[in-house]
Design an enzyme around this catalytic site. Structure first.
Site, PDB file in Angstrom:
ATOM      1  N   ASP A   1       0.809  -1.214   0.000  1.00 12.47           N
ATOM      2  CA  ASP A   1       0.000   0.000   0.000  1.00 12.47           C
ATOM      3  C   ASP A   1       0.850   1.276   0.000  1.00 12.47           C
ATOM      4  OD1 ASP A   1      -2.791   0.447  -0.198  1.00 12.47           O
ATOM      5  OD2 ASP A   1      -2.755   1.378   1.781  1.00 12.47           O
TER       6      ASP A   1
ATOM      7  N   SER B   1      -9.244  -7.618  -5.631  1.00 12.29           N
ATOM      8  CA  SER B   1      -8.032  -7.544  -4.806  1.00 12.29           C
ATOM      9  C   SER B   1      -7.828  -6.146  -4.248  1.00 12.29           C
ATOM     10  CB  SER B   1      -6.800  -7.958  -5.619  1.00 12.29           C
ATOM     11  OG  SER B   1      -6.461  -6.925  -6.527  1.00 12.29           O
ATOM     12  N   HIS B   2      -7.035  -6.064  -3.211  1.00 12.87           N
ATOM     13  CA  HIS B   2      -6.749  -4.789  -2.553  1.00 12.87           C
ATOM     14  C   HIS B   2      -6.185  -3.769  -3.537  1.00 12.87           C
ATOM     15  CE1 HIS B   2      -5.748  -2.094   0.717  1.00 12.87           C
ATOM     16  NE2 HIS B   2      -4.539  -1.955   0.186  1.00 12.87           N
ATOM     17  N   MET B   3      -5.237  -4.174  -4.369  1.00  8.32           N
ATOM     18  CA  MET B   3      -4.604  -3.240  -5.295  1.00  8.32           C
ATOM     19  C   MET B   3      -5.564  -2.781  -6.400  1.00  8.32           C
ATOM     20  SD  MET B   3      -1.791  -2.324  -4.273  1.00  8.32           S
ATOM     21  CE  MET B   3      -0.527  -2.743  -3.120  1.00  8.32           C
TER      22      MET B   3
ATOM     23  N   ARG C   1      -7.573  -0.062  -4.664  1.00 12.65           N
ATOM     24  CA  ARG C   1      -6.769   1.146  -4.435  1.00 12.65           C
ATOM     25  C   ARG C   1      -6.500   1.893  -5.740  1.00 12.65           C
ATOM     26  NH1 ARG C   1      -6.552   3.685  -0.132  1.00 12.65           N
ATOM     27  NH2 ARG C   1      -4.320   3.938   0.073  1.00 12.65           N
TER      28      ARG C   1
END
Length: 100
Positions: free
Chosen positions: A39, A58-60, A63
């Site tokens: 992150d 997914s997190h990315m 983001r």
């Protein structure tokens, strides 16, 4: 999984969790996994993101969507062919990622 509908080209930089000292400003960051441990890259004015693993949730992916950063998430084996490139293009609208 492509994020945004933008098309960009730039210099790719492969990083790992110990790469915090690398210059990522205006670079296309390449990481193997799309986990929250990376992150910190979003504090470096990155131009784009390419990951080997990861999916639409997914997190990315989330983001990059939040910051409107063009990304190709979960490229699989294509990732390996881009690692040593001098320049790559991410064309999210046409779902193309390749060396220039």
């Amino acid at each position: 999984n492509f994020v945004t509908d933008l098309s960009i080209s730039g210099i790719p930089v492969l990083i790992d969790v110990n790469s915090r000292s690398k210059d990522l400003n205006n670079k296309i960051v390449m990481i193997e996994s799309a986990d929250p441990g990376y992150d910190w890259i979003f504090t470096n004015n990155i131009k784009g993101l390419i990951t080997k693993y990861g999916g639409a949730a997914s997190h990315m992916t989330i983001r990059c969507s939040e910051f409107n950063i063009p990304a190709a998430i979960g490229c699989g084996n294509k990732f390996d062919s881009l690692v040593n490139s001098n320049e790559v293009i991410i064309d999210c609208n046409n779902q193309i990622i390749k060396k220039l």
